[in-house]
Design an enzyme around this catalytic site. Structure first.
Site, short mmCIF file in Angstrom:
data_model
loop_
_atom_site.label_atom_id
_atom_site.label_comp_id
_atom_site.label_asym_id
_atom_site.label_seq_id
_atom_site.Cartn_x
_atom_site.Cartn_y
_atom_site.Cartn_z
CB ALA A 1 -0.89 -0.01 1.24
CB SER A 2 1.25 4.12 0.96
OG SER A 2 0.03 4.33 1.61
CG MET A 3 3.81 0.27 -3.21
SD MET A 3 5.22 0.24 -2.09
CE MET A 3 6.58 0.40 -3.21
#
Length: 147
Positions: free
Chosen positions: A78-80
């Site tokens: 997530a949040s890459m």
């Protein structure tokens, strides 16, 4: 399986100490024992050559049985976008186009004169002018105060 898309070498071939890399094993095992996480994959490369590539712990539990982590395990991340943005910013820094101490308002004027929340007696919240502007460094270290 096809041939690996990378070259794996002995660490000393690229100027890395095998003994020092061995500390990664101990660190990973300690974190696994502390349940800091269930598993991980660590890759160290230098000069485009991989000198350390190991999997630790488990990737998943299936039917109550642990599935060992593998170097080709698939992760849900997530949040890459933060990682991609940070790489782009660091490339601009490396090229000398930006400085990490610069306020972000240099590039995004809407961020000039930021306000912060000030809590009084845990009951009243007021906005006040920040002591300083948010810098590029603040963004990279996730200390800008934005959620």
């Amino acid at each position: 399986m096809t041939a690996a898309p990378y070259t794996q070498v002995e660490p000393e071939e690229v100027g890395v100490s095998s003994a020092t890399l061995g500390n990664i094993d101990a660190l990973q095992e300690r974190f696994l024992a502390q349940n800091a996480y269930q598993g991980s994959v660590v890759l160290v490369a230098r000069h485009g050559k991989v000198c350390y590539f190991k999997a630790f712990g488990k990737a998943d539990d299936r039917d109550g049985e642990p599935v060992p982590m593998a170097t080709d395990s698939v992760f849900r991340l997530a949040s890459m976008s933060k990682v991609v943005a940070a790489v782009a910013v660091l490339q601009l820094f490396e090229q000398g186009r930006i400085a990490l101490h610069e306020p972000i308002s240099t590039y995004l004027p809407e961020f000039a004169n930021p306000k912060v929340a000030v809590v009084k007696d845990w009951q009243v919240t007021q906005l006040a002018s920040a002591d300083r502007e948010i810098t590029i460094h603040d963004l990279l270290t996730m200390t800008a105060g934005m959620t």
